[in-house]
Write an enzyme that holds these catalytic residues in place. Structure first.
Site, PDB file in Angstrom:
ATOM      1  N   SER A  95      -0.283 -11.755  -3.725  1.00 26.42           N
ATOM      2  CA  SER A  95      -0.753 -10.435  -4.109  1.00 26.42           C
ATOM      3  C   SER A  95       0.181  -9.922  -5.212  1.00 26.42           C
ATOM      4  CB  SER A  95      -0.682  -9.626  -2.830  1.00 26.42           C
ATOM      5  OG  SER A  95      -1.090  -8.368  -3.042  1.00 26.42           O
ATOM      6  N   LEU A  96       0.036  -8.701  -5.656  1.00 23.95           N
ATOM      7  CA  LEU A  96       0.909  -8.185  -6.723  1.00 23.95           C
ATOM      8  C   LEU A  96       1.562  -6.887  -6.288  1.00 23.95           C
ATOM      9  CD1 LEU A  96      -1.418  -8.610  -9.834  1.00 23.95           C
ATOM     10  CD2 LEU A  96       0.721  -9.829  -9.442  1.00 23.95           C
ATOM     11  N   GLU A 131      -2.720  -8.565 -19.086  1.00 26.85           N
ATOM     12  CA  GLU A 131      -4.177  -8.739 -18.894  1.00 26.85           C
ATOM     13  C   GLU A 131      -4.719  -7.533 -18.134  1.00 26.85           C
ATOM     14  OE1 GLU A 131      -4.378 -12.107 -16.298  1.00 26.85           O
ATOM     15  OE2 GLU A 131      -3.245 -13.373 -17.665  1.00 26.85           O
ATOM     16  N   LYS A 133      -6.395  -5.570 -15.230  1.00 30.84           N
ATOM     17  CA  LYS A 133      -6.513  -5.898 -13.801  1.00 30.84           C
ATOM     18  C   LYS A 133      -7.954  -5.613 -13.372  1.00 30.84           C
ATOM     19  CE  LYS A 133      -4.123  -5.287  -9.430  1.00 30.84           C
ATOM     20  NZ  LYS A 133      -5.266  -5.038  -8.570  1.00 30.84           N
ATOM     21  N   ASP A 135     -11.143  -5.102 -11.169  1.00 32.59           N
ATOM     22  CA  ASP A 135     -11.318  -4.572  -9.818  1.00 32.59           C
ATOM     23  C   ASP A 135     -12.468  -5.286  -9.114  1.00 32.59           C
ATOM     24  OD1 ASP A 135     -10.802  -3.048  -7.667  1.00 32.59           O
ATOM     25  OD2 ASP A 135     -11.570  -1.170  -8.486  1.00 32.59           O
ATOM     26  N   ARG A 154      -9.945 -15.045  -0.995  1.00 35.01           N
ATOM     27  CA  ARG A 154      -8.495 -15.038  -0.767  1.00 35.01           C
ATOM     28  C   ARG A 154      -8.160 -15.123   0.723  1.00 35.01           C
ATOM     29  NH1 ARG A 154      -4.490 -11.394   0.355  1.00 35.01           N
ATOM     30  NH2 ARG A 154      -2.498 -11.889  -0.601  1.00 35.01           N
ATOM     31  N   GLU A 190     -11.161 -13.643 -10.733  1.00 36.02           N
ATOM     32  CA  GLU A 190     -11.730 -12.468 -10.075  1.00 36.02           C
ATOM     33  C   GLU A 190     -13.248 -12.479 -10.255  1.00 36.02           C
ATOM     34  OE1 GLU A 190      -9.362 -10.734  -8.671  1.00 36.02           O
ATOM     35  OE2 GLU A 190     -10.088  -8.709  -8.277  1.00 36.02           O
ATOM     36  N   TYR A 242      -7.903 -16.304 -14.294  1.00 35.80           N
ATOM     37  CA  TYR A 242      -6.637 -15.762 -14.781  1.00 35.80           C
ATOM     38  C   TYR A 242      -5.374 -16.404 -14.236  1.00 35.80           C
ATOM     39  CZ  TYR A 242      -7.333 -12.937 -10.546  1.00 35.80           C
ATOM     40  OH  TYR A 242      -7.579 -12.522  -9.269  1.00 35.80           O
ATOM     41  N   LYS A 306       2.522 -10.707 -16.696  1.00 37.64           N
ATOM     42  CA  LYS A 306       3.037 -11.943 -16.090  1.00 37.64           C
ATOM     43  C   LYS A 306       4.017 -12.586 -17.049  1.00 37.64           C
ATOM     44  CE  LYS A 306      -1.567 -12.688 -14.240  1.00 37.64           C
ATOM     45  NZ  LYS A 306      -2.790 -13.469 -14.284  1.00 37.64           N
ATOM     46  N   LYS A 330      -0.544   0.190 -12.514  1.00 40.55           N
ATOM     47  CA  LYS A 330      -1.863   0.736 -12.173  1.00 40.55           C
ATOM     48  C   LYS A 330      -2.128   2.054 -12.890  1.00 40.55           C
ATOM     49  CE  LYS A 330      -3.941  -0.588  -8.696  1.00 40.55           C
ATOM     50  NZ  LYS A 330      -3.678  -0.841  -7.295  1.00 40.55           N
ATOM     51  N   CYS A 426       8.122  15.204  22.273  1.00 40.94           N
ATOM     52  CA  CYS A 426       7.215  14.111  21.925  1.00 40.94           C
ATOM     53  C   CYS A 426       5.833  14.425  22.497  1.00 40.94           C
ATOM     54  CB  CYS A 426       7.755  12.809  22.506  1.00 40.94           C
ATOM     55  SG  CYS A 426       6.582  11.449  22.387  1.00 40.94           S
ATOM     56  N   CYS A 429       5.118  11.489  25.417  1.00 41.26           N
ATOM     57  CA  CYS A 429       5.817  11.391  26.702  1.00 41.26           C
ATOM     58  C   CYS A 429       6.498  12.697  27.101  1.00 41.26           C
ATOM     59  CB  CYS A 429       6.836  10.260  26.667  1.00 41.26           C
ATOM     60  SG  CYS A 429       8.288  10.641  25.679  1.00 41.26           S
ATOM     61  N   CYS A 444      11.647  11.017  18.972  1.00 44.77           N
ATOM     62  CA  CYS A 444      11.514  11.153  20.425  1.00 44.77           C
ATOM     63  C   CYS A 444      12.691  10.440  21.082  1.00 44.77           C
ATOM     64  CB  CYS A 444      10.190  10.511  20.847  1.00 44.77           C
ATOM     65  SG  CYS A 444      10.095  10.123  22.580  1.00 44.77           S
ATOM     66  N   CYS A 450       8.802   5.922  26.754  1.00 46.72           N
ATOM     67  CA  CYS A 450       7.734   6.604  26.001  1.00 46.72           C
ATOM     68  C   CYS A 450       6.632   5.586  25.689  1.00 46.72           C
ATOM     69  CB  CYS A 450       8.298   7.180  24.704  1.00 46.72           C
ATOM     70  SG  CYS A 450       7.017   7.761  23.577  1.00 46.72           S
TER      71      CYS A 450
HETATM   72  S1  IVH Z   1      -2.822 -12.593 -10.978  1.00 48.15           S
HETATM   73  C1  IVH Z   1       0.421 -14.123  -8.441  1.00 48.15           C
HETATM   74  N1  IVH Z   1      -4.318 -11.431 -12.749  1.00 48.15           N
HETATM   75  O1  IVH Z   1      -5.258  -8.208  -8.282  1.00 48.15           O
HETATM   76  C2  IVH Z   1      -0.586 -13.453  -9.254  1.00 48.15           C
HETATM   77  N2  IVH Z   1      -4.626 -10.828 -10.470  1.00 48.15           N
HETATM   78  O2  IVH Z   1      -3.382  -6.822  -6.562  1.00 48.15           O
HETATM   79  C3  IVH Z   1      -1.866 -13.293  -8.563  1.00 48.15           C
HETATM   80  N3  IVH Z   1      -6.411  -9.203 -10.098  1.00 48.15           N
HETATM   81  O3  IVH Z   1      -5.255 -10.520  -5.634  1.00 48.15           O
HETATM   82  C4  IVH Z   1      -2.910 -12.582  -9.240  1.00 48.15           C
HETATM   83  N4  IVH Z   1      -7.012  -8.970 -12.198  1.00 48.15           N
HETATM   84  O4  IVH Z   1      -7.453 -10.124  -6.930  1.00 48.15           O
HETATM   85  C5  IVH Z   1      -4.023 -11.530 -11.454  1.00 48.15           C
HETATM   86  N5  IVH Z   1      -5.603 -10.506 -14.437  1.00 48.15           N
HETATM   87  C6  IVH Z   1      -5.304 -10.604 -13.141  1.00 48.15           C
HETATM   88  C7  IVH Z   1      -5.991  -9.867 -12.168  1.00 48.15           C
HETATM   89  C8  IVH Z   1      -5.612  -9.997 -10.825  1.00 48.15           C
HETATM   90  C9  IVH Z   1      -7.259  -8.597 -10.955  1.00 48.15           C
HETATM   91  C10 IVH Z   1      -6.393  -8.957  -8.642  1.00 48.15           C
HETATM   92  C11 IVH Z   1      -6.336 -10.196  -7.775  1.00 48.15           C
HETATM   93  C12 IVH Z   1      -5.094 -10.044  -6.943  1.00 48.15           C
HETATM   94  C13 IVH Z   1      -4.903  -8.572  -6.972  1.00 48.15           C
HETATM   95  C14 IVH Z   1      -3.487  -8.189  -6.657  1.00 48.15           C
END
Ligand code: IVH
Length: 703
Positions: A95-96, A131, A133, A135, A154, A190, A242, A306, A330, A426, A429, A444, A450
């Site tokens: 995840s990020l 890049e 992100k 959705d 995933r 994605e 990606y 990245k 974000k 509390c 309890c 508590c 409790c």
């Molecule tokens: S890279 C280790 N690149 O964001 C890097 N993720 O919040 C793994 N996502 O699970 C992901 N656009 O579903 C990467 N250009 C992008 C992305 C991207 C959307 C999503 C992806 C990931 C989530 C993490």
């Protein structure tokens, strides 16, 4: 006129009425869930369905003891496990981490520069690829000898749901690779639905009186996770590739080159992606993408940065389930105004009293928000938040919605607003709750007597990074706690003594009890780091637990040292305080936990029914330096697979059992080697236990 129960305000229902009403709502929710997920033919609108669930939740929060186990009202969608085959990813899907402001992004770069030992001037700043992100939902695409053979969601990051047939319906997913390609490769990307296609799909849903999707991401997820690929084929899903997941051969040196290679293979790669260096360029890219956001044909929620060089990525590695070499910056969170109706006090594992706001339901960025955190007592006073106020609520990413403050116009003559008196006892309890000077949190003092603390500790004990017992989630812990079957962690390992009782609980049967007991059996063997984490010692999260386990290696050594560390000035105390990351406060928390007589008894009882594995002293896998022997016939794995799994976790696999062997895995008809293992007192595992251990531990290879 007497109102029917369903129209009456939940606060006016007697306990008996509430019980009946919950039963009625559960049945309705189950019926509509079935209509939606199984028949694909919802009978009521999305809003009406939400109202049912909301009413259910309100009644349950007023009468928590009436909440039924694993109720249909909690289930979202159909149980996926049964609908799709699961498949393990060759490399974990990470995840990020998120940042929301420039200063946090700067910290991210500083951390990288420090980690790599670079000088902090601009000339040595590493190159990043930025890049958008997307959705949508991430997928893992496997190509074997150039052919697309499998696609999965995933899932939990280690294994996902097999949606190969559905992915084949995507118009821009290459079915085969051309020119040169590795024998085996996992490509990540994605899947999403464009804004226009989402609107068109919802129009169609409306015409055919089907439930509307809340946003393009939900629509994409719903469309990809269809049992019938013909339905997916009617939904115009798209893909952006990606990332590289796994490759059997070395192909490129940089992420940028990998994106170019993806394009050559025919994958759609986001055209806005760019190489950038330094904070200024990162910020101007962020601003430029934010400006284009509304005009883009698909939803994005930020920018991903990245590190370009794959060897630097490798050096940087991961922290838990997120890479150190990438981050998501974000877009600002979405906010809305609603009314604060009530404040509920929840009690956590360490006794912290946390205020939770109950709000008039409000849609924020496609998600219905009914509750938000108020953090702590001081926060309520500082922001002068009162019941009945109009408040700003913010939702950002996956975090719990927060109350930012009160709207300026909130208190006029027509509005009632009442100051909230934070309880000094509390709510669960009744024990006195103390708030030390200079601390924001009131706690508590009920300790293990409790119920709230006991239950939260048990939930923590079985949670993902701890014992990770499948099928024993919060709901079932509450159920077994209420019925006095599990009151302390040790009871979990004696639950088999109550199999007959549980079988007769509503919604349970022989099979579900058998599955649960099996899952518990599979967890009788555990690594030291998971064990320490599971204990729920204050301020000992997964990182500190790993640190302790890697330092002390064996359970007995750790315990003995923690006991000795009680003595001020002892070697053990000095050594504990000297551990990087373990300050004075944390050391004291650990020492106090070990010194407590109740905890000592629990530890001794647990040790009797568990095998706590020594921790590997390095990060090269949980079996690093261990010698493993397989014997007998394995039923679910080939010998090669079993061997590869062991090696992936750092073990050396040998054919003969000797004093040097650490672990013997017994297949069917294991003969002389099993006997020898017994003679030499070597730890053995059966096949199911081995599989379960591998699935559980595999993700830690990357950490
Ligand atoms: S890279 C280790 N690149 O964001 C890097 N993720 O919040 C793994 N996502 O699970 C992901 N656009 O579903 C990467 N250009 C992008 C992305 C991207 C959307 C999503 C992806 C990931 C989530 C993490």
């Amino acid at each position: 006129m007497i109102l029917s129960p369903s129209k009456r305000p939940p606060t006016e229902l007697t306990v008996a009425e509430a019980r009946d009403e919950l039963k009625r709502l559960e049945a309705l929710i189950a019926q509509h869930n079935f209509a939606y997920y199984h028949n694909n033919a919802p009978e009521i609108s999305d809003a009406a369905f939400d109202t049912l669930r909301q009413r259910y939740n309100i009644i349950v929060s007023l009468h928590p003891s009436l909440e039924s186990n694993d109720s249909a009202a909690h289930a979202i969608g159909a149980p996926l496990d049964n609908r799709f085959r699961k498949h393990q990813h060759l490399a974990p899907m990470l995840s990020l981490d998120n940042v929301f402001k420039r200063s946090d992004f700067e910290n991210f770069i500083t951390r990288i520069i420090r980690f790599l030992g670079l000088s902090p001037d601009k000339t040595t700043s590493p190159i990043f690829i930025a890049e958008p992100k997307i959705d949508g939902l991430s997928v893992n695409l496997t190509y074997k000898n150039g052919l697309f053979v499998r696609g999965t969601t995933r899932g939990n990051g280690t294994e996902g749901e097999d949606v190969t047939a559905n992915l084949r319906t995507l118009h821009n997913l290459p079915t085969h690779l051309t020119h040169s390609y590795p024998d085996l490769i996992e490509i990540r990307g994605e899947v999403f639905l464009s804004k226009a296609d989402f609107l068109a799909l919802n129009t169609e849903q409306e015409i055919s009186k089907k439930r509307l999707f809340a946003n393009p991401r939900n629509a994409a997820a719903g469309s990809l996770r269809q049992l019938d690929p013909r339905i997916t084929a009617q939904r115009p899903l798209s893909l952006f590739a990606y990332a590289l997941g796994f490759s059997s051969d070395f192909i490129v040196h940089s992420h940028w080159d990998f994106l170019q290679q993806l394009k050559k293979w025919g994958f759609p790669v986001n055209p806005l992606s760019q190489q950038i260096t330094g904070i200024e360029e990162a910020e101007s890219f962020f601003t430029s993408v934010a400006d284009q956001r509304a005009a883009l044909p698909y939803d994005i929620d930020g920018v991903v940065y990245k590190i370009d060089s794959l060897s630097l990525q490798n050096r940087l590695g991961n922290i838990g389930r997120v890479p150190r070499w990438a981050i998501a910056w974000k877009f600002p969170a979405e906010q809305a105004i609603t009314v604060l109706r009530d404040i509920e006090i929840q009690v956590g594992r360490t006794g912290a009293l946390t205020p939770v706001a109950h709000l008039d339901p409000i849609n924020i960025g496609g998600v219905l928000v009914t509750k938000a955190t108020l953090h702590n007592e001081d926060e309520i006073t500082r922001k002068d938040i009162r019941l009945g106020d109009h408040v700003f609520v913010q939702r950002a990413g996956d975090v719990i919605p927060q109350i930012l403050g009160v709207t300026p116009t909130t208190r006029n003559s027509s509005h009632r607003s009442d100051v909230f008196i934070f309880p000094h006892h509390c709510p669960i309890c009744g024990a006195y709750a103390v708030k030390p000077k200079n601390e924001a949190i009131r706690r508590c003092t009920g300790g293990l007597s409790c119920p709230a603390q006991s239950i939260e500790r048990l939930i923590h004990f079985v949670s993902r990074d701890a014992f990770n017992i499948e099928g024993l989630g919060a709901q079932n812990i509450r159920l077994f706690y209420d019925r006095h079957l599990i009151r302390n962690p040790v009871d979990i390992f004696y639950l088999h003594n109550h199999a007959n009782t549980i079988e007769h609980y509503e919604g349970w049967g022989k099979l579900s009890v058998h599955n649960l007991l099996n899952a518990i059996e599979n967890r009788r063997i555990i690594t030291l780091s998971r064990f320490i984490y599971a204990l729920g010692i204050r301020r000992v999260g997964i990182s500190n637990a790993r640190l302790l386990a890697r330092h002390y290696i064996s359970y007995n050594v750790w315990l003995e040292q923690m006991q000795s560390a009680r003595h001020i000035g002892s070697d053990a105390q000095l050594a504990l305080n000297a551990l990087p990351g373990i300050g004075h406060a944390i050391a004291n928390d650990i020492i106090a936990f070990i010194a407590e007589p109740n905890n000592q008894k629990t530890l001794a009882d647990l040790q009797r029914c568990l095998t706590i594995l020594d921790e590997s002293s390095t990060s090269n896998g949980p079996l690093f330096g261990k010698t493993v022997v397989f014997t007998g016939t394995l039923q679910t794995l080939t010998r090669q697979e079993a061997k590869a799994l062991a090696e992936r976790m750092g073990a050396k696999v040998s054919d003969t059992v000797s004093q040097k062997t650490d672990l013997v895995i017994l297949g069917e008809k294991a003969g002389s080697k099993a006997r020898k293992a017994e003679q030499l007192h070597i730890q053995t595992l059966n096949e199911a236990q081995w599989r379960s251990f591998c699935i559980q531990e595999d993700t830690t290879i990357i950490s």
